[in-house]
Write an enzyme that holds these catalytic residues in place. Structure first.
Site, short mmCIF file in Angstrom:
data_model
loop_
_atom_site.label_atom_id
_atom_site.label_comp_id
_atom_site.label_asym_id
_atom_site.label_seq_id
_atom_site.Cartn_x
_atom_site.Cartn_y
_atom_site.Cartn_z
N THR A 124 -10.30 -0.12 -4.48
CA THR A 124 -8.70 1.05 -3.56
C THR A 124 -8.71 0.89 -2.36
OG1 THR A 124 -6.68 2.09 -3.78
CG2 THR A 124 -9.32 3.03 -4.50
N TYR A 148 -9.58 11.64 -5.29
CA TYR A 148 -9.41 10.18 -5.67
C TYR A 148 -10.05 8.93 -5.14
CZ TYR A 148 -7.85 5.26 -6.36
OH TYR A 148 -7.57 4.40 -7.57
#
Ligand code: UDP
Length: 328
Positions: A124, A148
């Protein structure tokens, strides 16, 4: 269409019952592979698994991971299985490290021991953290802003070490904003709870929500709202197939951004959803959301140059396909 007769071998797709995972299974099948989904169905949907077997299991379970490699002898692995809500990662880092890091280590280690020749990892742009410049290329410093993002970066580092020390071939694909759906309406985006801008605005247009809130209108952007790089989920899926093909063809891999290179503000996005839906749903200004960067746009030139990947679908198609999916 899927050419199941051209079998290029089994690909283990961890998290293949989820949003990007299921679209990638569709693309893998069309490219002649057999996607073998391994998913605990905690966030995935069994009905999204349409192009190969669905093995229900958990990547945190080392024995189950070993077993699936033994049973299906995959030639490659594509790994999506992860917890993804940034806000929840701040409250519960343990679950994020257990699933996203320990689970990934189980898969990568077993893939290496089994002699797999290609491992594609769903990463990501959140691994970059606050943008120091835009568009962001792959050399941009990586300082994630949440547990995350940190878990995704940990896995990238393990893969880098495995490439450099053991010549284990892998590619990390850093997505910008995944959006849209299969134009034929077989699969699409479904999260619970939903936090993403496009599905929320579509639900507002459908009358399922009272309206849409713009999270921050005082950013230093062309209209004061955040700029994002929305990339069609089928373009992401194609990139995974390209990446896998490169690795199985003998390349060692690296990290690549997946975005269009074009930024869209939240207000522009809302206008597109009003246009496609034909509904002038209410839009309210609201406070900034914690942790949002003002601008996230990909420099995608490395993926074009080295993978031969170019996105084919723009914002209008993203919104049209998402609209059709949500109205099904
Ligand atoms: N956003 C918004 N209202 C919403 C949901 C999102 O204004 O109800 C904004 C959000 O602040 C961000 C952009 O839309 O600037 C995209 O948010 P999303 O959650 O879809 O993706 P993110 O960029 O956070 O991964």
């Amino acid at each position: 269409m899927a050419n199941i007769h051209q079998n290029k071998g089994n690909i283990l797709v961890a998290g293949g019952a989820g949003y990007v995972g299921s679209h990638t299974c569709l693309a893998l099948a069309e490219a002649g592979y057999t996607p073998v989904v391994f998913d605990n169905l905690s966030n995935g949907h069994k009905e999204f698994v349409q192009w190969g077997p669905c093995i229900v299991g958990d990547i945190r379970d080392e024995l189950a991971v070993k077993q699936v490699f033994q049973d299906w002898k995959p030639v490659g692995v594509v790994h999506f299985a992860a917890l993804i809500e940034v806000g929840i990662s701040v409250k519960d880092p343990v679950s994020f490290y257990e699933t996203n890091v320990k689970g990934a280590i189980n898969l990568i280690s077993e893939a290496y021991r089994s002699g797999v020749k290609g491992f594609v990892f769903s990463s990501t742009c959140a691994t970059y953290g606050a943008p120091e410049y835009v568009p962001m290329d792959e050399k941009h410093p990586q300082f994630p802003l949440s547990p995350y993002g940190n878990t995704k970066l940990c896995v990238e580092k393990y893969l880098t070490d495995m490439r450099e020390c053991c010549e284990f071939p892998s590619i990390a694909l850093r997505y910008f904003n995944a959006a849209g759906a299969d134009p034929e309406g077989r699969i699409g985006e479904r999260h619970d709870p939903e936090t993403h801008a496009i599905p929320i605005a579509i639900e507002a247009a459908m009358g399922l929500r009272p309206g849409f809130s713009l999270f921050g209108t005082d950013y230093d952007t062309r209209d004061g709202t955040c700029v994002r790089d929305y990339i069609h989920v089928l373009d992401l899926a194609d990139a995974h197939v390209c990446a896998l093909g490169r690795l199985l063809g003998g390349e060692l891999g690296g990290a690549y951004n997946l975005g269009t290179g074009t930024g869209t503000t939240v207000k522009e996005l809302v206008e597109m959803i009003r246009k496609i839906s034909g509904e002038a749903f209410p839009v309210a200004e609201s406070e900034r959301r914690d942790g949002d960067s003002s601008v996230l746009v990909a420099d995608r030139s490395k993926a074009k140059k080295e993978l031969g990947w170019v996105p084919k679908r723009g914002l209008e198609q993203i919104v049209q396909d998402a609209w059709n999916w949500h109205n099904k």
